[in-house]
Design a protein around this motif. Structure first.
Motif, PDB file in Angstrom:
ATOM      1  N   ALA A  21      -5.195 -14.248   5.517  1.00 59.67           N
ATOM      2  CA  ALA A  21      -4.351 -15.026   4.608  1.00 59.67           C
ATOM      3  C   ALA A  21      -4.656 -14.684   3.153  1.00 59.67           C
ATOM      4  CB  ALA A  21      -4.546 -16.514   4.859  1.00 59.67           C
TER       5      ALA A  21
ATOM      6  N   TRP B  70      -5.876 -11.891   2.060  1.00 52.73           N
ATOM      7  CA  TRP B  70      -5.382 -10.528   1.817  1.00 52.73           C
ATOM      8  C   TRP B  70      -3.870 -10.508   1.608  1.00 52.73           C
ATOM      9  CZ3 TRP B  70      -2.749  -7.503   5.799  1.00 52.73           C
ATOM     10  CH2 TRP B  70      -2.413  -6.221   5.369  1.00 52.73           C
ATOM     11  N   ARG B  71      -3.148 -11.266   2.434  1.00 55.91           N
ATOM     12  CA  ARG B  71      -1.689 -11.290   2.314  1.00 55.91           C
ATOM     13  C   ARG B  71      -1.224 -11.850   0.969  1.00 55.91           C
ATOM     14  NH1 ARG B  71      -1.850 -13.099   7.697  1.00 55.91           N
ATOM     15  NH2 ARG B  71      -1.603 -15.258   6.995  1.00 55.91           N
ATOM     16  N   HIS B  72      -1.890 -12.902   0.511  1.00 60.85           N
ATOM     17  CA  HIS B  72      -1.438 -13.588  -0.704  1.00 60.85           C
ATOM     18  C   HIS B  72      -2.133 -13.102  -1.972  1.00 60.85           C
ATOM     19  CE1 HIS B  72       1.065 -16.491   1.420  1.00 60.85           C
ATOM     20  NE2 HIS B  72       0.076 -16.637   2.309  1.00 60.85           N
TER      21      HIS B  72
ATOM     22  N   SER C  35      -4.701 -14.300  -3.161  1.00 63.11           N
ATOM     23  CA  SER C  35      -5.085 -15.508  -3.885  1.00 63.11           C
ATOM     24  C   SER C  35      -5.698 -16.496  -2.911  1.00 63.11           C
ATOM     25  CB  SER C  35      -3.851 -16.143  -4.550  1.00 63.11           C
ATOM     26  OG  SER C  35      -4.073 -17.486  -4.882  1.00 63.11           O
TER      27      SER C  35
ATOM     28  N   ARG D  70      -5.969 -19.706  -3.576  1.00 59.21           N
ATOM     29  CA  ARG D  70      -5.178 -20.927  -3.679  1.00 59.21           C
ATOM     30  C   ARG D  70      -3.971 -20.861  -2.749  1.00 59.21           C
ATOM     31  NH1 ARG D  70      -0.702 -22.025  -6.276  1.00 59.21           N
ATOM     32  NH2 ARG D  70      -0.798 -20.081  -7.482  1.00 59.21           N
ATOM     33  N   ARG D  71      -3.226 -19.778  -2.827  1.00 55.30           N
ATOM     34  CA  ARG D  71      -2.032 -19.654  -1.979  1.00 55.30           C
ATOM     35  C   ARG D  71      -2.405 -19.531  -0.496  1.00 55.30           C
ATOM     36  NH1 ARG D  71      -0.439 -16.393  -6.421  1.00 55.30           N
ATOM     37  NH2 ARG D  71      -0.997 -14.488  -5.317  1.00 55.30           N
ATOM     38  N   ALA D  72      -3.518 -18.806  -0.210  1.00 57.86           N
ATOM     39  CA  ALA D  72      -3.972 -18.674   1.180  1.00 57.86           C
ATOM     40  C   ALA D  72      -4.387 -20.027   1.751  1.00 57.86           C
ATOM     41  CB  ALA D  72      -5.131 -17.685   1.262  1.00 57.86           C
TER      42      ALA D  72
ATOM     43  N   GLU E 133      -1.353 -22.021   2.741  1.00 59.65           N
ATOM     44  CA  GLU E 133      -0.774 -21.543   3.997  1.00 59.65           C
ATOM     45  C   GLU E 133      -1.571 -22.032   5.195  1.00 59.65           C
ATOM     46  OE1 GLU E 133      -1.464 -17.624   6.096  1.00 59.65           O
ATOM     47  OE2 GLU E 133       0.317 -17.145   4.899  1.00 59.65           O
TER      48      GLU E 133
ATOM     49  N   GLN F 162      -8.744 -25.441  -1.256  1.00 60.87           N
ATOM     50  CA  GLN F 162      -9.239 -24.141  -1.713  1.00 60.87           C
ATOM     51  C   GLN F 162     -10.746 -24.015  -1.531  1.00 60.87           C
ATOM     52  OE1 GLN F 162      -7.667 -22.718  -5.422  1.00 60.87           O
ATOM     53  NE2 GLN F 162      -9.385 -21.302  -5.749  1.00 60.87           N
TER      54      GLN F 162
ATOM     55  N   GLU G 189      -6.171 -10.598  -9.445  1.00 63.33           N
ATOM     56  CA  GLU G 189      -5.705 -10.690  -8.056  1.00 63.33           C
ATOM     57  C   GLU G 189      -6.845 -10.309  -7.140  1.00 63.33           C
ATOM     58  OE1 GLU G 189      -2.391  -8.629  -5.151  1.00 63.33           O
ATOM     59  OE2 GLU G 189      -1.915  -8.932  -7.259  1.00 63.33           O
TER      60      GLU G 189
END
Length: 321
Positions: free
Chosen positions: A13, A15-17, A19, A21-23, A26, A31, A56
């Motif tokens: 997650a 790696w995909r984002h 971030s 925070r965003r991971a 999801e 956090q 990033e």
């Protein structure tokens, strides 16, 4: 090192984002909780997985190596969970069985058809094998269950055996065969003609016609005309002076048509004796249990029909009547 699937999911997650925070959003985590999960994984592995110095979040060389494997591991874990769930309902899964020629024809093949009709997603592997090979395949864990000759396996170490089929058999020949012209027959009268069929179990070797030879390893009887299945035996017998061996049910259509005839010799020892062969230390899968239930149901019907037909044949009645 103790990898946990949820840690791999968290790593993917991030790696995909790019971030934390965003991971975390999801994964439905705070956090700090997500950060602790990644840090615990890094401590367990002894390496850093992400470079946190840039705006990033990016994977390190160690992170890239982990990520290459993580996606495949999670996919396999998801598929495994799915297969376990579905196998409980027999909607998918695998089932393998090794069967002897006679039990396969009597009930085994029909039970497989019923099983697949009820559970069309089942992946099936069925092998038609020599009676000794059935035991070996069970012991080697190459099949879930064996269905074959069991006379030599009673009290065999490491195996669990369940008797299922005990049916009368008879010798058969072509219509017009010289054996049919005699008033009375003995087993010795059969010695003048070749037997065509599959190997015969050792338990009846000393009673069988003498034109076969005994295998030194299995002590079973090897016919002079050795065939793989009963279809071949019926075909050969119908066109030659060879004779074969079958239960009445297995040749009933050919008796009705007049292509084959019953050799007028009834012997109490001439019986099928087969059953289930399990590895004692191995639990049965739902598919295996379902197969055994179907076989037992079919065998109850088969036993009655075979006995009735045998009595009719040896009373001189026309089986087609």
């Amino acid at each position: 090192m103790h990898l946990k699937l949820r840690q791999l999911s968290h790593t993917l997650a991030v790696w995909r984002h790019g971030s934390f925070r965003r991971a975390a959003a999801e994964q439905h985590l705070s956090q700090p909780a997500l950060s602790r999960s990644i840090q615990n994984l890094e401590e367990s592995l002894g390496v850093l997985l992400f470079d946190r110095q840039t705006s990033e979040v990016t994977p390190t060389v160690f992170g890239e190596a982990l990520l290459r494997r993580a996606e495949a591991i999670l996919a396999e874990a998801t598929e495994l969970e799915r297969e376990m769930r579905l196998m409980k309902g027999l909607d998918i899964g695998r089932f393998s069985v090794a069967m002897g020629v006679y039990p396969a024809e009597m009930s085994g093949n029909r039970a497989l058809a019923d099983l697949l009709r009820a559970h069309p997603g089942l992946c099936l592997r069925s092998q038609l094998r020599h009676w000794r090979d059935v035991e070996r395949l069970v012991r080697d864990r190459q099949v879930d269950i064996g269905f074959g000759e069991i006379g030599h396996l009673i009290n065999a170490p490491g195996l669990r055996v369940e008797p299922i089929g005990r049916h009368e058999m008879l010798f058969f020949c072509r219509a017009g065969h010289p054996l049919l012209a005699r008033d009375a027959l003995s087993v010795e009268d059969l010695d003048a003609y070749p037997f065509a069929g599959v190997p015969i179990p050792a338990r009846v070797a000393h009673l069988f016609p003498r034109n076969c030879h005994v295998d030194e390893v299995t002590e079973g009887l090897i016919p002079p005309i050795l065939l793989e299945d009963l279809t071949a035996a019926r075909t050969v017998v119908a066109s030659t002076d060879a004779f074969g061996l079958a239960s009445p049910l297995q040749i009933e259509p050919w008796l009705r048509s007049g292509e084959l005839a019953t050799v007028p010799l009834r012997a109490s020892w001439l019986r099928l004796d087969y059953g289930f062969i399990f590895l004692a230390s191995r639990s049965l899968s739902p598919a295996t249990e379902a197969f055994t239930v179907l076989v037992r149901q079919i065998e109850r019907e088969v036993e009655e029909r075979n006995r009735t037909l045998a009595d009719a044949l040896f009373q001189g009645l026309n089986p087609g009547a």
